[in-house]
Design an enzyme around this catalytic site. Structure first.
Site, PDB file in Angstrom:
ATOM      1  N   HIS A  92       0.831  -1.198   0.000  1.00  0.00           N
ATOM      2  CA  HIS A  92       0.000   0.000   0.000  1.00  0.00           C
ATOM      3  C   HIS A  92       0.874   1.261   0.000  1.00  0.00           C
ATOM      4  CE1 HIS A  92      -3.113  -2.840   1.184  1.00  0.00           C
ATOM      5  NE2 HIS A  92      -4.036  -1.891   1.175  1.00  0.00           N
ATOM      6  N   HIS A 125       1.112  -3.804   9.362  1.00  0.00           N
ATOM      7  CA  HIS A 125       2.557  -3.768   9.123  1.00  0.00           C
ATOM      8  C   HIS A 125       3.294  -3.233  10.330  1.00  0.00           C
ATOM      9  CE1 HIS A 125       2.934  -4.803   4.852  1.00  0.00           C
ATOM     10  NE2 HIS A 125       1.803  -4.148   4.651  1.00  0.00           N
TER      11      HIS A 125
END
Length: 245
Positions: free
Chosen positions: A153, A198
């Site tokens: 992303h 993450h």
């Protein structure tokens, strides 16, 4: 390192027939990529480093707000593989059709894709596990597997921002594009940690990964794209697009 300057012989609709390029466009990206692999493998192997990373995720997981959650989930959808593909298609179609600049559309799309896909290469090489959702107070997304380093992303947000900066470079939109792209990239990076998808080091690596891939691709583009674009009839006299750096 000195970036190339746009050729005065290329008009606004073909300004990205030449991309900004550093002098050592093979050496620097190779060094950055090698460094990222070393860092990623080290983070994967040393549990203490991952524990420190996870601590930040855990702190954010305890401090969610409705407003920030809505923003993070929106960015999660917009820069997902499906959302990101749609976003790039819209940007490229706008440039190709509305702005009548297929060369710029191709360049923006190619730069964005190269930087974005660099994350997939590093994910496969490093194989770092995702944050364990069971260790977070309120995980907002559940992503499993060994594809945490770096963040796809974030790579897309950074790459698209760089591509649009290339397009705006040398115009009155340059500063606004640079600031807006920076804020967008940082926001997407922060959202990935906030959601628990993450580690902080994953998103930090995404900035370097995207930049390294784009620096290398810019050199390839400037060497080979002009002749292809000329054969397609999109530009004339490709020799005008070759710049020494």
């Amino acid at each position: 390192m000195r970036p190339s300057q746009p050729s005065p012989l290329i008009d606004s609709t073909t300004r990205l027939a030449v991309l900004p390029q550093i002098r050592h466009w093979v050496l620097w990206p190779a060094g950055l990529a090698a460094g990222l692999i070393i860092v990623g493998l080290t983070l994967s192997a040393v549990r203490a480093l991952t524990a420190a990373d996870l601590g930040i995720d855990q702190t954010l997981s305890l401090n969610h707000t409705a407003f920030l959650t809505a923003i993070a989930l929106t960015l999660n959808a917009l820069f997902s593989p499906l959302g990101g593909s749609f976003l790039l298609a819209v940007v490229c179609l706008f440039l190709a059709v509305a702005r009548r600049s297929p060369v710029n559309a191709a360049a923006v799309g190619a730069v964005s894709l190269v930087g974005w896909l660099s994350s997939e290469v590093l994910k496969a090489v490093v194989g770092r596990h995702r944050p364990d959702a069971s260790l977070l107070a309120h995980p907002l997304v559940t992503e499993r597997g060994f594809d945490s380093f770096p963040s796809g992303h974030t790579c897309l947000a950074v790459s698209l921002s760089i591509a649009l900066y290339f397009l705006a470079r040398g115009t009155r939109w340059q500063r606004l594009t640079m600031i807006g792209g920076g804020l967008l990239s940082i926001s997407v990076a922060a959202s990935r940690i906030y959601l628990g998808a993450h580690y902080p080091s994953d998103v930090a690596a995404s900035f370097v990964a995207s930049l390294a891939a784009i620096l290398f691709f810019s050199g390839l583009w400037n060497r080979y794209a002009a002749s292809l674009l000329s054969r397609l009839g999109l530009i004339h006299r490709p020799d005008l697009c070759r710049e020494s750096v």
